[in-house]
Design an enzyme around this catalytic site. Sequence first.
Site, PDB file in Angstrom:
ATOM      1  N   MET A 202       0.847  -1.187   0.000  1.00 31.95           N
ATOM      2  CA  MET A 202       0.000   0.000   0.000  1.00 31.95           C
ATOM      3  C   MET A 202       0.890   1.246   0.000  1.00 31.95           C
ATOM      4  O   MET A 202       1.907   1.229   0.673  1.00 31.95           O
ATOM      5  CB  MET A 202      -0.874   0.036   1.264  1.00 31.95           C
ATOM      6  CG  MET A 202      -1.852  -1.078   1.322  1.00 31.95           C
ATOM      7  SD  MET A 202      -3.383  -0.623   0.485  1.00 31.95           S
ATOM      8  CE  MET A 202      -4.094   0.496   1.686  1.00 31.95           C
ATOM      9  N   PRO A 203       0.489   2.289  -0.615  1.00 38.98           N
ATOM     10  CA  PRO A 203      -0.682   2.373  -1.487  1.00 38.98           C
ATOM     11  C   PRO A 203      -0.449   1.670  -2.827  1.00 38.98           C
ATOM     12  O   PRO A 203       0.690   1.414  -3.209  1.00 38.98           O
ATOM     13  CB  PRO A 203      -0.855   3.881  -1.707  1.00 38.98           C
ATOM     14  CG  PRO A 203       0.125   4.569  -0.827  1.00 38.98           C
ATOM     15  CD  PRO A 203       1.183   3.577  -0.517  1.00 38.98           C
TER      16      PRO A 203
END
Lengths: 61, 61, 61, 61, 61, 61
Positions: free
Chosen positions: D1-2
């Site tokens: 992530m992201p």
Amino acid sequence: MPVIQITMNKGRSVDQKRELVEVLTRETARILQAKEANMRILIYEISDENWANGGKLGVDM
Amino acid sequence: MPVIQITMNKGRSVDQKRELVEVLTRETARILQAKEANMRILIYEISDENWANGGKLGVDM
Amino acid sequence: MPVIQITMNKGRSVDQKRELVEVLTRETARILQAKEANMRILIYEISDENWANGGKLGVDM
Amino acid sequence: MPVIQITMNKGRSVDQKRELVEVLTRETARILQAKEANMRILIYEISDENWANGGKLGVDM
Amino acid sequence: MPVIQITMNKGRSVDQKRELVEVLTRETARILQAKEANMRILIYEISDENWANGGKLGVDM
Amino acid sequence: MPVIQITMNKGRSVDQKRELVEVLTRETARILQAKEANMRILIYEISDENWANGGKLGVDM
């Protein structure tokens, strides 16, 4: 906004795509009271071995 | 529902995709108590110049 | 890679999600011969007024 | 992530993609205080008959 | 075009998002020689029970 | 198939969503010669701090 993403199998003509984006843009803008100019449509074409309904590949239907 | 979208690099066989959609549909339906028939899986295949881990392209790994 | 995105209706427990990501990661890595550590799963939960099958909203089924 | 997903029209060079994923990873990690190593970028290239602005296909602009 | 979609965990401030979309739009337009005005960025925020790295939920890390 | 995903800002009524999925399903099926029953629509609602046009957040417009 809004952004519409359409995933579909390959093989449609440019004329079908042209009508599709015209109609979907116009109807979505009308219903949501959005500006047509701000709308974006993205089409992802995938082959029949790349999608499945109920666990069965498109090529096996 | 649910809809599962898989983005992966190119090069898997139809047999691998067939097993993948069968297993993911069955296991997801079991765990989420969803109907297999309603499930959809979409596979997006991208080449190694179109994905990156940690800022590095797949072609450069 | 691969990245799996799951769109499903709200209401599943953390235990269901935990089992789901474990099983889908393990099975996908096994079938595609990918590394489990590189896999990512993203879950998008949407309410029943935000999805439709055959033109009918989830809240109307 | 992201995870960052970029949908763009075809035709960019590998050098452009290399710079794009380097810069977007570095800047996103800096602004969000995320680890660069955990970031993923996926690029989806589509032809000019598969996107529309304001209801008009790319091929018709 | 291009359209950038970012999936990230919740909790960033509006200031971080403002800087993120400014920088990503400017850098992407510069590298791809695209018009800034045509670019769209969409951010999907998900909680830590809705993403997994390597089969492990964010809440369990 | 096809699967349509719509990302839009929050605040539309259930009636607007109901009309939207009815019309988009019917028109898409007609134009693409697809079965309405097989179509899926997914709506992702995001707040005005989570989208940007031309590098500017929705909250700043």
